[in-house]
Design a protein around this motif. Structure first.
Motif, PDB file in Angstrom:
ATOM      1  N   GLY A   7       0.074  -7.674 -15.932  1.00  0.00           N
ATOM      2  CA  GLY A   7       0.635  -8.996 -15.603  1.00  0.00           C
ATOM      3  C   GLY A   7       1.879  -8.887 -14.736  1.00  0.00           C
ATOM      4  O   GLY A   7       2.711  -9.795 -14.710  1.00  0.00           O
ATOM      5  N   ALA A   9       2.329  -9.222 -11.637  1.00  0.00           N
ATOM      6  CA  ALA A   9       2.491 -10.165 -10.523  1.00  0.00           C
ATOM      7  C   ALA A   9       3.002 -11.524 -11.010  1.00  0.00           C
ATOM      8  O   ALA A   9       3.235 -12.423 -10.198  1.00  0.00           O
ATOM      9  N   ILE A  12       7.772 -13.190 -15.030  1.00  0.00           N
ATOM     10  CA  ILE A  12       8.698 -12.220 -15.635  1.00  0.00           C
ATOM     11  C   ILE A  12       8.365 -10.809 -15.142  1.00  0.00           C
ATOM     12  O   ILE A  12       9.255 -10.005 -14.854  1.00  0.00           O
ATOM     13  N   GLY A  13       7.063 -10.529 -14.997  1.00  0.00           N
ATOM     14  CA  GLY A  13       6.641  -9.199 -14.556  1.00  0.00           C
ATOM     15  C   GLY A  13       7.216  -8.829 -13.200  1.00  0.00           C
ATOM     16  O   GLY A  13       7.688  -7.699 -13.001  1.00  0.00           O
ATOM     17  N   SER A  34      -5.039 -14.469 -12.393  1.00  0.00           N
ATOM     18  CA  SER A  34      -5.445 -15.770 -12.930  1.00  0.00           C
ATOM     19  C   SER A  34      -4.271 -16.749 -12.875  1.00  0.00           C
ATOM     20  O   SER A  34      -4.458 -17.952 -12.844  1.00  0.00           O
ATOM     21  N   ASN A  35      -3.033 -16.227 -12.863  1.00  0.00           N
ATOM     22  CA  ASN A  35      -1.872 -17.123 -12.758  1.00  0.00           C
ATOM     23  C   ASN A  35      -0.829 -16.528 -11.810  1.00  0.00           C
ATOM     24  O   ASN A  35       0.373 -16.628 -12.066  1.00  0.00           O
ATOM     25  N   VAL A  59      -7.242  -7.205 -18.203  1.00  0.00           N
ATOM     26  CA  VAL A  59      -6.707  -6.279 -19.207  1.00  0.00           C
ATOM     27  C   VAL A  59      -7.674  -6.092 -20.391  1.00  0.00           C
ATOM     28  O   VAL A  59      -7.519  -5.158 -21.179  1.00  0.00           O
ATOM     29  N   ARG A  60      -8.688  -6.932 -20.471  1.00  0.00           N
ATOM     30  CA  ARG A  60      -9.685  -6.758 -21.540  1.00  0.00           C
ATOM     31  C   ARG A  60     -10.807  -5.800 -21.131  1.00  0.00           C
ATOM     32  O   ARG A  60     -11.685  -5.503 -21.935  1.00  0.00           O
ATOM     33  N   PHE A  80       2.693  -7.658 -20.148  1.00  0.00           N
ATOM     34  CA  PHE A  80       2.960  -9.088 -19.907  1.00  0.00           C
ATOM     35  C   PHE A  80       1.672  -9.901 -19.828  1.00  0.00           C
ATOM     36  O   PHE A  80       1.720 -11.122 -20.006  1.00  0.00           O
ATOM     37  N   GLY A  82      -1.152 -12.183 -20.101  1.00  0.00           N
ATOM     38  CA  GLY A  82      -1.547 -13.074 -21.193  1.00  0.00           C
ATOM     39  C   GLY A  82      -1.498 -14.507 -20.733  1.00  0.00           C
ATOM     40  O   GLY A  82      -1.081 -14.806 -19.604  1.00  0.00           O
ATOM     41  N   VAL A  99      -7.808 -13.338 -24.832  1.00  0.00           N
ATOM     42  CA  VAL A  99      -6.928 -12.697 -23.838  1.00  0.00           C
ATOM     43  C   VAL A  99      -5.705 -12.077 -24.521  1.00  0.00           C
ATOM     44  O   VAL A  99      -5.368 -10.917 -24.273  1.00  0.00           O
ATOM     45  N   LYS A 152       0.404 -14.550 -30.407  1.00  0.00           N
ATOM     46  CA  LYS A 152       1.503 -13.590 -30.200  1.00  0.00           C
ATOM     47  C   LYS A 152       1.813 -12.851 -31.500  1.00  0.00           C
ATOM     48  O   LYS A 152       2.054 -11.640 -31.492  1.00  0.00           O
ATOM     49  N   TYR A 176      11.047 -13.301 -26.568  1.00  0.00           N
ATOM     50  CA  TYR A 176      11.832 -14.001 -25.556  1.00  0.00           C
ATOM     51  C   TYR A 176      12.167 -15.408 -26.035  1.00  0.00           C
ATOM     52  O   TYR A 176      11.319 -16.099 -26.597  1.00  0.00           O
ATOM     53  N   PHE A 177      13.369 -15.842 -25.693  1.00  0.00           N
ATOM     54  CA  PHE A 177      13.703 -17.259 -25.868  1.00  0.00           C
ATOM     55  C   PHE A 177      13.231 -17.991 -24.591  1.00  0.00           C
ATOM     56  O   PHE A 177      12.073 -17.848 -24.245  1.00  0.00           O
TER      57      PHE A 177
HETATM   58  P1  NAD Z   1       2.818 -15.543 -15.942  1.00  0.00           P
HETATM   59  O1  NAD Z   1       1.608 -16.362 -16.160  1.00  0.00           O
HETATM   60  O2  NAD Z   1       3.652 -15.799 -14.740  1.00  0.00           O
HETATM   61  O3  NAD Z   1       2.435 -13.978 -15.947  1.00  0.00           O
HETATM   62  C1  NAD Z   1       1.317 -13.475 -16.622  1.00  0.00           C
HETATM   63  C2  NAD Z   1       0.544 -12.592 -15.656  1.00  0.00           C
HETATM   64  O4  NAD Z   1      -0.584 -12.043 -16.336  1.00  0.00           O
HETATM   65  C3  NAD Z   1       0.011 -13.346 -14.448  1.00  0.00           C
HETATM   66  O5  NAD Z   1       0.304 -12.619 -13.273  1.00  0.00           O
HETATM   67  C4  NAD Z   1      -1.490 -13.439 -14.703  1.00  0.00           C
HETATM   68  O6  NAD Z   1      -2.239 -13.484 -13.496  1.00  0.00           O
HETATM   69  C5  NAD Z   1      -1.729 -12.191 -15.513  1.00  0.00           C
HETATM   70  N1  NAD Z   1      -2.874 -12.257 -16.427  1.00  0.00           N
HETATM   71  C6  NAD Z   1      -3.212 -13.269 -17.255  1.00  0.00           C
HETATM   72  N2  NAD Z   1      -4.322 -12.959 -17.929  1.00  0.00           N
HETATM   73  C7  NAD Z   1      -4.683 -11.712 -17.542  1.00  0.00           C
HETATM   74  C8  NAD Z   1      -5.759 -10.853 -17.883  1.00  0.00           C
HETATM   75  N3  NAD Z   1      -6.687 -11.218 -18.783  1.00  0.00           N
HETATM   76  N4  NAD Z   1      -5.839  -9.650 -17.269  1.00  0.00           N
HETATM   77  C9  NAD Z   1      -4.909  -9.278 -16.352  1.00  0.00           C
HETATM   78  N5  NAD Z   1      -3.876 -10.060 -15.989  1.00  0.00           N
HETATM   79  C10 NAD Z   1      -3.775 -11.268 -16.572  1.00  0.00           C
HETATM   80  O7  NAD Z   1       3.715 -15.639 -17.262  1.00  0.00           O
HETATM   81  P2  NAD Z   1       5.182 -15.126 -17.559  1.00  0.00           P
HETATM   82  O8  NAD Z   1       6.028 -16.321 -17.750  1.00  0.00           O
HETATM   83  O9  NAD Z   1       5.579 -14.093 -16.592  1.00  0.00           O
HETATM   84  O10 NAD Z   1       4.957 -14.497 -18.989  1.00  0.00           O
HETATM   85  C11 NAD Z   1       4.652 -13.131 -19.170  1.00  0.00           C
HETATM   86  C12 NAD Z   1       4.397 -12.858 -20.639  1.00  0.00           C
HETATM   87  O11 NAD Z   1       5.540 -13.271 -21.388  1.00  0.00           O
HETATM   88  C13 NAD Z   1       3.220 -13.621 -21.234  1.00  0.00           C
HETATM   89  O12 NAD Z   1       2.546 -12.754 -22.137  1.00  0.00           O
HETATM   90  C14 NAD Z   1       3.860 -14.772 -21.975  1.00  0.00           C
HETATM   91  O13 NAD Z   1       3.084 -15.206 -23.057  1.00  0.00           O
HETATM   92  C15 NAD Z   1       5.161 -14.137 -22.443  1.00  0.00           C
HETATM   93  N6  NAD Z   1       6.216 -15.133 -22.669  1.00  0.00           N
HETATM   94  C16 NAD Z   1       6.562 -15.981 -21.649  1.00  0.00           C
HETATM   95  C17 NAD Z   1       7.540 -16.948 -21.875  1.00  0.00           C
HETATM   96  C18 NAD Z   1       7.922 -17.917 -20.784  1.00  0.00           C
HETATM   97  O14 NAD Z   1       8.519 -18.942 -21.098  1.00  0.00           O
HETATM   98  N7  NAD Z   1       7.641 -17.657 -19.501  1.00  0.00           N
HETATM   99  C19 NAD Z   1       8.168 -17.034 -23.125  1.00  0.00           C
HETATM  100  C20 NAD Z   1       7.810 -16.136 -24.127  1.00  0.00           C
HETATM  101  C21 NAD Z   1       6.819 -15.185 -23.878  1.00  0.00           C
END
Ligand code: NAD
Ligand code: UD1
Length: 337
Positions: A7, A9, A12-13, A34-35, A59-60, A80, A82, A99, A152, A176-177
């Motif tokens: 994740g 791209a 947060i990643g 996907s996102n 990732v699955r 990341f 998800g 997922v 989670k 994370y908050f």
């Molecule tokens: P995001 O959607 O921007 O990043 C998730 C990345 O994972 C995306 O690039 C997406 O394309 C990729 N992805 C999704 N499903 C996938 C799969 N099956 N295989 C491969 N790649 C896949 O989200 P984010 O905000 O960067 O969050 C990252 C992680 O942190 C997530 O697991 C999220 O649940 C967790 N998180 C986020 C927040 C928040 O507020 N942003 C808060 C707490 C926890």
């Protein structure tokens, strides 16, 4: 260290890749987009002037995971990848479990096959649920109120069992908050695909003229101004917590949860006022009833992360809003410019 970032791209990643590379780590991304868009990694490469190996896949999928493990030979993984939309998780529970839980299981199997022993997991403060006391510390009971939160917590439990059963392994569970803000370059930031669910990206889209007004969900909470209180954390601080966690995992075994927040909380009205300071114009708001599933206040006790990871947040509220505004105004359509 060689660090696989699933994740990578995403919001947060992508910020974490830059902080890892700045500290001399080699990075590799697995993302199914996907996102996210591959353009993110071009920007990361441009900003870092460094090498980002990337694989496109789910990732699955054990086949792509095997390829990544064999080609890149990661010494640690940051997971990341998800799904994160609370409302959608209620409508599509099987997809979220598949997922978020299935993805974590597939990744651990792939790590075991090559003897990779360290993982950092993206968890969420949402695992705590309705506060019994605040600030939440890591011993607060867990009682997630959504399918997303359940997924989670299930993943955390799997990681904890794995780390206990597998000699020499370490699982760092980062709760994370509320991540907000963007990189100071204004080249990478949060780019929600649909109508934003979260407060900060919604305010940013109002400021840039893409949305008419912010809907304030509830002004009758038991808080000083009646709106919800949250512990917002700058995404660059959050990214740095992952670098600290990588170093910690290298020296520890077992699973350990850490709150990643600032220990401060701000209301919806505080956030609107701060954003108005950043962008220099008023943000139109309208009132609405409370959003289902929302709680009045959340706040982290982040002292464990300070003591054991050596990490504390450094950016304040005005950095959070100014960097969001710089990103949003330079990229009104996100990465689709
Ligand atoms: P995001 O959607 O921007 O990043 C998730 C990345 O994972 C995306 O690039 C997406 O394309 C990729 N992805 C999704 N499903 C996938 C799969 N099956 N295989 C491969 N790649 C896949 O989200 P984010 O905000 O960067 O969050 C990252 C992680 O942190 C997530 O697991 C999220 O649940 C967790 N998180 C986020 C927040 C928040 O507020 N942003 C808060 C707490 C926890
Ligand atoms: C939401 C999720 C949570 C997730 C977190 C970070 C829900 C019920 N909870 O939390 O599980 O971990 O995002 O991704 O979705 N607000 C408005 N108007 C808006 C948007 C938000 O007034 O258009 C208010 C909310 O009522 C809340 C605050 O702003 O008081 C923050 O909301 P948000 O950014 O969605 O984060 P959380 O509610 O903490």
């Amino acid at each position: 260290m060689r660090v696989l970032v699933t994740g990578g791209a995403g919001y947060i990643g992508s910020h974490t890749l830059l902080e890892l590379m700045a500290q001399g780590h080699d990075v590799c991304v697995l993302d199914n987009y996907s996102n996210a868009t591959p353009e993110v990694l071009n920007r990361v490469r441009g900003l870092s002037n460094g090498n980002v190996t990337d694989f496109t896949g789910d990732v699955r999928d054990p086949a792509i995971l095997n390829r990544v493990m064999q080609d890149f030979r990661p010494e640690a993984v940051i997971h990341f990848a998800g799904l994160k939309a609370v409302g959608e998780s209620e409508e599509k529970p099987l997809l979220y479990y598949d997922v978020n839980v299935g993805g974590t299981l597939a990744l651990l199997h792939a790590m075991d096959r090559v003897g990779c022993k360290n993982i950092i997991f993206s968890s969420s403060a949402t695992v705590y649920g309705e506060p019994v006391y605040l600030p939440y510390d890591e011993a607060h009971p867990t009682a997630p109120m959504s399918v997303y939160g359940q997924s989670k917590l299930m993943a955390e439990n799997i990681l904890t069992n794995w780390a206990k059963a597998t000699a020499g392994t370490s699982a760092v569970l980062l709760r994370y908050f509320n991540p907000v803000g963007a990189h100071h370059s204004a080249k990478i930031g949060e780019d929600p695909k649909d109508i934003p669910n979260n407060l900060m990206p919604f305010i940013a889209q109002v400021a840039v003229g893409k949305r008419d007004a912010l809907t304030v969900f509830g002004e009758d909470y038991d808080t000083p101004d009646g709106t919800g209180l949250r512990d917002y954390i700058h995404v660059v601080d959050l990214a740095r917590a992952h670098v600290a966690a990588i170093n910690y995992a290298d020296k520890s075994t077992g699973a350990r949860p850490f709150n990643i927040g600032t220990g401060q909380s701000y209301s919806v009205r505080d956030m609107v006022a701060a954003f108005e300071r950043a962008c220099g114009s008023p943000i139109k708001t309208k009132q609405a009833p409370r959003r289902a599933g929302d709680i009045a206040a959340m706040q982290a006790d982040a002292s464990r992360a300070a003591a054991e990871l050596g990490w504390t947040a450094e950016h304040g509220l005005d950095d959070m809003t100014a960097s969001t505004w710089a990103w949003q105004s330079a990229n009104p359509n996100g990465y689709d410019n």
